[in-house]
Design an enzyme around this catalytic site. Structure first.
Site, PDB file in Angstrom:
ATOM      1  N   MET A 186     -96.119   2.610  80.474  1.00  0.00           N
ATOM      2  CA  MET A 186     -95.161   1.876  81.227  1.00  0.00           C
ATOM      3  C   MET A 186     -94.685   2.985  82.217  1.00  0.00           C
ATOM      4  O   MET A 186     -94.339   4.069  81.730  1.00  0.00           O
ATOM      5  CB  MET A 186     -93.973   1.471  80.295  1.00  0.00           C
ATOM      6  CG  MET A 186     -94.308   0.390  79.346  1.00  0.00           C
ATOM      7  SD  MET A 186     -94.707  -1.170  80.378  1.00  0.00           S
ATOM      8  CE  MET A 186     -93.035  -1.922  80.556  1.00  0.00           C
ATOM      9  N   ALA A 210     -91.251   8.362  40.474  1.00  0.00           N
ATOM     10  CA  ALA A 210     -90.283   9.039  41.135  1.00  0.00           C
ATOM     11  C   ALA A 210     -90.346   8.584  42.799  1.00  0.00           C
ATOM     12  O   ALA A 210     -89.713   7.636  43.061  1.00  0.00           O
ATOM     13  CB  ALA A 210     -90.336  10.744  40.872  1.00  0.00           C
ATOM     14  N   ARG A 211     -91.521   9.290  43.218  1.00  0.00           N
ATOM     15  CA  ARG A 211     -91.790   9.303  44.851  1.00  0.00           C
ATOM     16  C   ARG A 211     -91.961   7.610  45.199  1.00  0.00           C
ATOM     17  O   ARG A 211     -91.374   7.105  46.057  1.00  0.00           O
ATOM     18  CB  ARG A 211     -93.007  10.133  45.155  1.00  0.00           C
ATOM     19  CG  ARG A 211     -92.602  11.384  45.078  1.00  0.00           C
ATOM     20  CD  ARG A 211     -93.727  12.345  45.408  1.00  0.00           C
ATOM     21  NE  ARG A 211     -94.655  12.508  44.119  1.00  0.00           N
ATOM     22  CZ  ARG A 211     -95.915  12.827  44.284  1.00  0.00           C
ATOM     23  NH1 ARG A 211     -96.229  13.517  45.204  1.00  0.00           N
ATOM     24  NH2 ARG A 211     -96.617  12.873  43.215  1.00  0.00           N
ATOM     25  N   TYR A 215     -88.626  24.836  31.487  1.00  0.00           N
ATOM     26  CA  TYR A 215     -87.314  25.084  31.124  1.00  0.00           C
ATOM     27  C   TYR A 215     -87.122  25.413  29.695  1.00  0.00           C
ATOM     28  O   TYR A 215     -88.104  25.750  28.996  1.00  0.00           O
ATOM     29  CB  TYR A 215     -86.158  23.888  31.492  1.00  0.00           C
ATOM     30  CG  TYR A 215     -86.131  23.477  32.945  1.00  0.00           C
ATOM     31  CD1 TYR A 215     -85.705  24.537  33.926  1.00  0.00           C
ATOM     32  CD2 TYR A 215     -86.458  22.326  33.668  1.00  0.00           C
ATOM     33  CE1 TYR A 215     -85.732  24.275  35.275  1.00  0.00           C
ATOM     34  CE2 TYR A 215     -86.590  22.138  34.908  1.00  0.00           C
ATOM     35  CZ  TYR A 215     -86.086  23.068  35.771  1.00  0.00           C
ATOM     36  OH  TYR A 215     -85.993  22.889  37.015  1.00  0.00           O
ATOM     37  N   TYR A 271     -85.210  17.332  26.742  1.00  0.00           N
ATOM     38  CA  TYR A 271     -86.273  17.785  27.930  1.00  0.00           C
ATOM     39  C   TYR A 271     -86.735  18.945  27.422  1.00  0.00           C
ATOM     40  O   TYR A 271     -86.181  20.011  27.681  1.00  0.00           O
ATOM     41  CB  TYR A 271     -85.259  18.039  29.197  1.00  0.00           C
ATOM     42  CG  TYR A 271     -85.869  18.130  30.567  1.00  0.00           C
ATOM     43  CD1 TYR A 271     -87.236  17.939  30.716  1.00  0.00           C
ATOM     44  CD2 TYR A 271     -85.199  18.538  31.400  1.00  0.00           C
ATOM     45  CE1 TYR A 271     -87.895  18.059  32.010  1.00  0.00           C
ATOM     46  CE2 TYR A 271     -85.649  18.879  32.870  1.00  0.00           C
ATOM     47  CZ  TYR A 271     -87.146  18.477  32.910  1.00  0.00           C
ATOM     48  OH  TYR A 271     -87.598  18.713  34.247  1.00  0.00           O
ATOM     49  N   ASP A 303     -89.454  11.640  68.561  1.00  0.00           N
ATOM     50  CA  ASP A 303     -89.816  12.803  69.086  1.00  0.00           C
ATOM     51  C   ASP A 303     -89.686  12.957  70.573  1.00  0.00           C
ATOM     52  O   ASP A 303     -89.451  14.067  70.794  1.00  0.00           O
ATOM     53  CB  ASP A 303     -91.499  12.949  68.893  1.00  0.00           C
ATOM     54  CG  ASP A 303     -91.645  13.317  67.211  1.00  0.00           C
ATOM     55  OD1 ASP A 303     -90.620  13.700  66.639  1.00  0.00           O
ATOM     56  OD2 ASP A 303     -92.991  13.457  66.968  1.00  0.00           O
ATOM     57  N   CYS A 355     -89.508  14.243  50.444  1.00  0.00           N
ATOM     58  CA  CYS A 355     -88.398  13.916  49.621  1.00  0.00           C
ATOM     59  C   CYS A 355     -87.916  15.399  48.850  1.00  0.00           C
ATOM     60  O   CYS A 355     -87.069  15.950  48.925  1.00  0.00           O
ATOM     61  CB  CYS A 355     -88.791  13.200  48.602  1.00  0.00           C
ATOM     62  SG  CYS A 355     -90.356  13.179  47.799  1.00  0.00           S
ATOM     63  N   ARG A 391     -89.055  14.357  26.918  1.00  0.00           N
ATOM     64  CA  ARG A 391     -89.933  14.659  28.104  1.00  0.00           C
ATOM     65  C   ARG A 391     -90.488  15.978  27.618  1.00  0.00           C
ATOM     66  O   ARG A 391     -90.114  16.816  27.360  1.00  0.00           O
ATOM     67  CB  ARG A 391     -89.189  14.724  29.291  1.00  0.00           C
ATOM     68  CG  ARG A 391     -90.184  14.610  30.696  1.00  0.00           C
ATOM     69  CD  ARG A 391     -89.506  14.764  31.657  1.00  0.00           C
ATOM     70  NE  ARG A 391     -89.645  14.166  32.806  1.00  0.00           N
ATOM     71  CZ  ARG A 391     -89.266  14.247  34.049  1.00  0.00           C
ATOM     72  NH1 ARG A 391     -88.171  14.767  34.274  1.00  0.00           N
ATOM     73  NH2 ARG A 391     -89.811  13.220  35.172  1.00  0.00           N
ATOM     74  N   HIS A 418     -91.528  21.354  32.030  1.00  0.00           N
ATOM     75  CA  HIS A 418     -91.211  21.998  33.495  1.00  0.00           C
ATOM     76  C   HIS A 418     -90.543  23.360  33.094  1.00  0.00           C
ATOM     77  O   HIS A 418     -89.824  23.907  34.047  1.00  0.00           O
ATOM     78  CB  HIS A 418     -90.111  20.869  34.278  1.00  0.00           C
ATOM     79  CG  HIS A 418     -90.896  19.458  34.382  1.00  0.00           C
ATOM     80  ND1 HIS A 418     -90.367  18.432  34.367  1.00  0.00           N
ATOM     81  CD2 HIS A 418     -92.357  19.330  34.893  1.00  0.00           C
ATOM     82  CE1 HIS A 418     -91.092  17.284  34.678  1.00  0.00           C
ATOM     83  NE2 HIS A 418     -92.324  18.122  34.734  1.00  0.00           N
TER      84      HIS A 418
END
Lengths: 162, 533
Positions: B311, B168-169, B28, B23, B493, B198, B76, B26
């Site tokens: 109603m 992903a999403r 890291y 990895y 709601d 998410c 990645r 991102h």
């Protein structure tokens, strides 16, 4: 049945020593579950495999206590206990014929190691996350470099990848 | 580091995984080595690109040697540097290390694009950045792009951009997306709306959830499946759902799938708040919450939608239906009640005041400067400021928070919303609360010192909190037994105003609970063995 035009999406593809059953790849993404909720994680990834994703990956999975993202939820493979919990995910994915993937991760200075209390590691000594001044929000770029370091930072230091 | 990584790869193999990632994206550790600004080392791991990439190469070699016979090795990595430059350098590197890599998962450092909300970023946004990788590496390539269209996915393969459709999403919104394409059920795909709820919950430290898929995160905890709901067999009286917003639509659909006769009565046109909010700049995809459910309901002969059917309690009695779900939604308050002003402000009762709902239904403030008071912090007030400024109005956005749309940092929208308002010329007054209206002005109080100032105000939109529109439920509740109702619930709601995701989840939960025995919600946590208590 589907239009045969879409068949290329369902052609298996060999990657190294394994073969993906189709071209749908659930990339590694955060779940908010990680090593805190391994059964929750396994069930969620298993449903992805059931739904046809040919490769189903974990979220970021720490290799060592020097990469501890607490308080953010993350997976880990530090010891045999982690092996057992991550195996639950791999098994759930395999149950539907998909490949299971894991994203080995070291955060370097992005990991504040709040729980492990290990010294953060990086190419050189710089401010780590979750220490004063090093938690830039997703907002003003007062510390441009640090802000870029936390592109998914939030008001609470939110991190992760989806 | 190399030993740790190798050992973890071996543990991954022991756990049964088939694919292992190195990895290097991102921000890291491996990205930190690649980034010259963060890596000033003078040893073999700093300086030239080859040196900065040395650790990436070594981890690939180590991983391959340790588990490469059993597991595919994925890398990645971003195709450009943190500064957006260096594509050729990185392409050359990817070419060189390709023999060590079985599949490339590629992206860019701009997280606001990669994880882009639909408000700002559309499908397949990375293609222009990563299209060269397949030719450069001669290896399979995967990348994301919030792909929800089968045609777009097919195009990525046919044009040689990708070998795998990364997601992903879209896999969160519809875990069965591949199966639906496989079976030729394209119209059943529940498309991601790009709201990033998410991601927001991961950021909050909680399991992810989804506006479109109420079962996400509930697979183990509640045993919910995204495609199957238990059928109600035997006696099944019809159910009346009042209100066709996100909660009512989800409840009606899910009850319909359980085999129940459903009457869905909607006062106006279906969609409720989703229809209104989707009118904010960039949010057209949010209408998928409404459109997908309407389409699915249209396939169910046992669910009948009656638009234009407001109603009353008497109307409900006339239907003679004994099970009622009240999904009548909520409306933004005009009186200013909210976090800053729990008791509201009497002077907000003024001809200049418009609620967000009124604006989104087409009403506009009187000519002159508009003051928007964001005491909520998510996206509505900022979206309204964007909308009105785009129409040429002079807008002042006031918030007690430190930034525009502070909570939207969880959805990766905050920074671009703030930039948008700045670019539109909106005056942003942070750390301020609107406390009162006076003729021609609004009075502000500094959130820290209390110091007061007055600003010109010809139109005023308080975005503070929402009030459940539950009058029907109250009227029915008082006399439920007299009216012969077997069950009566308010959902969404109308029960507790919240995110659209809350409303959809509540509607889904109510439909699953209908005529079902109560089930325990499982909790996952460590339970200590007795000897250690």
């Amino acid at each position: 049945m589907r239009d045969p035009r879409f068949d290329p999406l369902f052609q298996p593809l060999k990657i190294g020593p394994v073969t993906a059953p189709n071209r749908f790849w659930q990339v590694p993404h955060c779940s908010g579950m990680g090593n805190l909720y391994p059964a929750t994680l396994a069930a969620m990834r298993g449903v992805k495999a059931e739904g046809g994703w040919g490769v189903v990956n974990s979220e970021y999975c720490s290799i060592h206590p020097t990469s501890d993202d607490t308080t953010a939820p993350y997976a880990s493979l530090w010891d045999e206990g982690d092996v057992a919990n991550m195996a639950a995910m791999a098994d759930a994915v395999h149950a539907h014929g998909a490949l299971a993937g894991v994203e080995l991760w070291h955060g370097g200075q992005r990991s504040g190691n709040v729980l492990s209390r290990a010294a953060p590691l990086a190419p050189e000594s710089l401010l780590a996350e979750n220490v004063p001044l090093a938690k830039p929000a997703d907002g003003p770029r007062r510390y441009p470099r640090l802000a870029r370091l936390a592109p998914r930072g939030g008001v609470a230091g939110a991190r992760g990848w989806l | 580091m190399r030993d740790w990584h190798r050992a973890a790869a071996l543990r991954a193999r022991a756990a049964g995984f088939d694919v292992v990632y190195v990895y290097a994206a991102h921000t890291y550790l491996l990205s930190q080595f690649l980034d010259p600004a963060l890596n000033p080392r003078g040893d073999d791991y700093g300086g030239s690109f080859a040196n900065r990439a040395r650790l990436v190469r070594e981890l690939l070699e180590d991983t391959r040697a340790a588990v490469g016979d059993r597991m595919a090795v994925a890398l990645r990595i971003e195709v450009i540097g943190e500064d957006g430059a260096g594509q050729e350098e990185r392409a050359e590197f990817l070419h060189q290390i390709a023999p060590l890599v079985d599949v490339f998962d590629v992206t860019i450092p701009d997280y606001g694009t990669e994880m882009g909300p639909s408000r700002f970023v559309k499908e397949a946004a990375l293609e222009g950045h990563i299209a060269h990788v397949r030719a450069a590496t001669a290896r399979p390539v995967v990348s994301v792009g919030r792909f929800t269209s089968p045609e777009t996915m097919l195009g990525q393969l046919k044009r040689g951009v990708l070998d795998f459709i990364g997601a992903a999403r879209p896999s969160i919104a519809d875990p069965f997306l591949p199966a639906k394409i496989r079976d030729g059920r394209m119209d059943d795909i529940r498309e991601c709306i790009g709201c990033n709820i998410c991601y927001a919950h991961d950021g909050l430290g909680a399991p992810i959830r989804c506006t479109q898929n109420p079962t996400m995160g509930e697979e183990w905890r509640q045993g919910w499946h995204p495609e199957h709901v238990p059928a109600i067999t035997g006696r099944s009286d019809p159910v009346l759902v009042v209100g066709g917003g996100p909660s009512g639509l989800e409840a009606a659909l899910t009850l319909g799938r359980r085999g129940v006769q459903v009457v869905l009565a909607e006062a106006g046109e279906p969609g409720g708040r989703v229809t209104r909010e989707a009118r904010l700049p960039g949010l057209a995809e949010w209408a998928r919450v409404r459109d997908w459910r309407l389409h699915q309901i249209g396939k169910l002969p046992n669910v009948t939608l009656y638009p234009g059917s407001r109603m009353t309690a008497g109307d409900v009695r006339e239907t003679a239906i004994r099970h009622v779900l009240v999904a009548t939604g909520s409306l933004w308050r005009a009186d200013g009640r909210g976090r800053s002003l729990p008791g509201g402000a009497a002077s907000f009762s003024d001809h200049r005041t418009l609620t967000p709902d009124q604006v989104l239904e087409g009403t506009r403030p009187a000519l002159g400067p508009v003051v928007i008071f964001d005491d909520e912090g998510y996206h509505i007030a900022a979206g309204l400021a964007d909308l009105l400024a785009s129409e040429g109005r002079e807008v002042t956005y006031v918030t007690p928070a430190g930034t525009v749309a502070e909570w939207a940092s969880y959805t990766v929208e905050q920074s671009r919303l703030q930039a948008r308002l700045i670019e539109r010329g909106v005056t942003i007054l942070a750390g301020q609360t609107v406390t009162a209206l006076y003729p021609g002005t609004a009075r502000l109080a500094c959130a820290y010192t209390g110091r007061e100032t007055d600003i010109p105000c010809a139109g005023f939109i308080p975005v503070t909190s929402r009030e459940p529109q539950d009058a029907l439920w109250l009227a029915l509740k008082d006399v439920a037994k007299d009216r012969g109702l077997t069950s009566l619930h308010r959902i969404g709601d109308a029960r507790a105003p919240g995110l659209i995701a809350h409303a959809v989840h509540d509607g889904h939960a109510a439909a699953r609970a209908h005529l079902s025995p109560p089930t325990d919600i499982r909790r996952e946590r460590v339970i200590l063995p007795k000897a250690r208590r």
